[in-house]
Design a protein around this motif. Structure first.
Motif, PDB file in Angstrom:
ATOM      1  N   LYS A 170      27.567  45.088 -24.992  1.00  0.00           N
ATOM      2  CA  LYS A 170      26.988  44.547 -26.219  1.00  0.00           C
ATOM      3  C   LYS A 170      26.130  43.318 -25.498  1.00  0.00           C
ATOM      4  O   LYS A 170      26.513  42.480 -24.801  1.00  0.00           O
ATOM      5  N   LEU A 171      25.021  43.273 -26.082  1.00  0.00           N
ATOM      6  CA  LEU A 171      23.710  42.229 -25.677  1.00  0.00           C
ATOM      7  C   LEU A 171      23.452  41.252 -26.788  1.00  0.00           C
ATOM      8  O   LEU A 171      23.160  41.829 -28.093  1.00  0.00           O
ATOM      9  N   GLU A 172      23.726  39.832 -26.693  1.00  0.00           N
ATOM     10  CA  GLU A 172      23.332  38.940 -27.960  1.00  0.00           C
ATOM     11  C   GLU A 172      21.644  38.736 -27.900  1.00  0.00           C
ATOM     12  O   GLU A 172      21.069  38.500 -26.771  1.00  0.00           O
ATOM     13  N   GLY A 173      21.045  38.759 -28.951  1.00  0.00           N
ATOM     14  CA  GLY A 173      19.758  38.534 -29.336  1.00  0.00           C
ATOM     15  C   GLY A 173      18.971  39.662 -29.254  1.00  0.00           C
ATOM     16  O   GLY A 173      19.014  40.731 -28.973  1.00  0.00           O
ATOM     17  N   ALA A 174      17.541  39.442 -29.408  1.00  0.00           N
ATOM     18  CA  ALA A 174      16.446  40.233 -29.430  1.00  0.00           C
ATOM     19  C   ALA A 174      15.912  40.609 -27.965  1.00  0.00           C
ATOM     20  O   ALA A 174      14.802  40.647 -27.918  1.00  0.00           O
TER      21      ALA A 174
ATOM     22  N   PHE B  82      23.954  35.178 -36.449  1.00  0.00           N
ATOM     23  CA  PHE B  82      24.473  34.020 -35.416  1.00  0.00           C
ATOM     24  C   PHE B  82      24.967  34.629 -34.289  1.00  0.00           C
ATOM     25  O   PHE B  82      25.714  35.613 -34.118  1.00  0.00           O
ATOM     26  N   THR B  83      24.312  34.103 -33.032  1.00  0.00           N
ATOM     27  CA  THR B  83      24.473  34.723 -31.777  1.00  0.00           C
ATOM     28  C   THR B  83      25.289  33.677 -30.969  1.00  0.00           C
ATOM     29  O   THR B  83      24.827  32.630 -30.520  1.00  0.00           O
TER      30      THR B  83
ATOM     31  N   LYS C  85      25.898  27.998 -37.718  1.00  0.00           N
ATOM     32  CA  LYS C  85      25.388  28.129 -38.942  1.00  0.00           C
ATOM     33  C   LYS C  85      24.806  29.605 -39.241  1.00  0.00           C
ATOM     34  O   LYS C  85      24.529  30.430 -38.420  1.00  0.00           O
ATOM     35  N   VAL C  86      24.870  29.851 -40.656  1.00  0.00           N
ATOM     36  CA  VAL C  86      24.505  30.954 -41.429  1.00  0.00           C
ATOM     37  C   VAL C  86      23.010  31.206 -40.819  1.00  0.00           C
ATOM     38  O   VAL C  86      22.214  30.378 -40.875  1.00  0.00           O
ATOM     39  N   GLN C  87      22.741  32.401 -40.410  1.00  0.00           N
ATOM     40  CA  GLN C  87      21.063  32.742 -40.142  1.00  0.00           C
ATOM     41  C   GLN C  87      20.641  33.489 -41.159  1.00  0.00           C
ATOM     42  O   GLN C  87      21.314  34.332 -41.981  1.00  0.00           O
TER      43      GLN C  87
ATOM     44  N   MET D 209      27.289  36.381 -39.416  1.00  0.00           N
ATOM     45  CA  MET D 209      27.100  35.167 -40.402  1.00  0.00           C
ATOM     46  C   MET D 209      25.456  35.334 -40.786  1.00  0.00           C
ATOM     47  O   MET D 209      24.693  34.476 -40.552  1.00  0.00           O
ATOM     48  N   VAL D 210      25.345  36.376 -41.603  1.00  0.00           N
ATOM     49  CA  VAL D 210      24.280  36.302 -42.325  1.00  0.00           C
ATOM     50  C   VAL D 210      24.194  36.668 -43.796  1.00  0.00           C
ATOM     51  O   VAL D 210      25.261  37.072 -44.223  1.00  0.00           O
TER      52      VAL D 210
END
Ligand code: KIV
Length: 258
Positions: free
Chosen positions: A109-113, A134-135, A146-148, A177-178
């Protein structure tokens, strides 16, 4: 449990139960309770190591815990997080992902785009799960927990990033967290399974950090978590109750969602 079976669960509308797992004993207990996917999360930096975030977790840590989980799991699907800094170049990401697969992970698993990295790994035979919203590895840039995706522009960016990751070959997505409405839209638009944490009831599956699901983390209780041990008499019962609640869509409830 295979990626194909998880994909079929999405198609059938059957919810996927995921928990973070860091050792062999819990891997065995979780499997017995019906947890389909064990996530060796870099949350271990907080819940096992006592760090204030996940940034200090190393490849050695992830290899060790993946090896432990794989020793206890017979059939569950194992995903391991690529820790902070382990994907800073394409070749470094490939070497590290290969090591995690050799330690027993079925997917990383990789966080972010990180579309380019995902494509590079997938083209070389590594199954990849994305992680958007949230990453935790970006907690410092995001200015806290924080909620994204609360406004239209950021929501659209998260959706676009998810579609790009899927296009690059990611075969699963964790959404953290969306708002529940955004997660619902994304779960409907993406063909790959979307696993939510603090993302409402309409995702294809749910994940919780084990220590939150058992009320074992001494930090602040997060809105999107539920203590399943509180309502049950033993850890095996609490794990089964979690699986049941995910399957019958009683968790997460409105009060756990944004
Ligand atoms: O590291 C972790 O436990 C995770 C979950 C929060 C999804 O990535």
């Amino acid at each position: 449990m295979t990626l194909k079976q998880l994909q079929e669960m999405k198609t059938r509308g059957e919810k996927i139960a995921v928990l973070t797992c860091y050792d062999a004993s819990f891997a065995t207990l979780m499997e017995a309770a019906g947890v389909e996917v064990l996530l060796v999360g870099d949350s271990l930096g907080m819940v096992l190591q006592g760090g204030k975030d996940t940034l200090g977790v190393t490849m050695q840590d992830m290899l060790y815990h993946t090896d432990c989980v794989a020793a206890g799991a017979k059939s569950a699907f194992i995903i391991t997080d690529m820790p902070y800094g382990s994907d800073q170049s394409l070749d470094l990401a490939l070497d590290n992902a290969n090591d995690l697969i050799n330690a027993g992970a079925h997917m990383v698993k990789l966080e972010g785009a990180k579309t380019e990295t995902v494509r590079y790994l997938v083209q070389r035979g590594i199954a990849v799960c994305g992680h958007l919203g949230f990453t935790p590895q970006s907690v410092r840039q995001l200015g806290g927990y924080k909620v994204q995706g609360r406004d239209a522009d950021t929501a659209e960016k998260i959706l676009k990033d998810a579609l790009s990751l899927q296009q690059a070959g990611a075969s699963m997505l964790v959404l953290e967290m969306v708002p529940a409405t955004l997660a619902k839209q994304m779960s409907q638009q993406l063909s790959v399974p979307v696993i939510g944490i603090g993302a409402g009831i309409d995702c294809d599956g749910q994940v919780l950090v084990l220590h939150d699901a058992l009320g074992m983390y001494p930090g602040k209780t997060l809105k999107f978590t539920r203590n399943f041990l509180h309502e049950n008499n033993s850890i095996p019962e609490a794990l089964s109750a979690y699986v049941q609640a995910v399957k019958n869509a009683s968790f997460p409830a409105k009060e756990h969602s944004f």
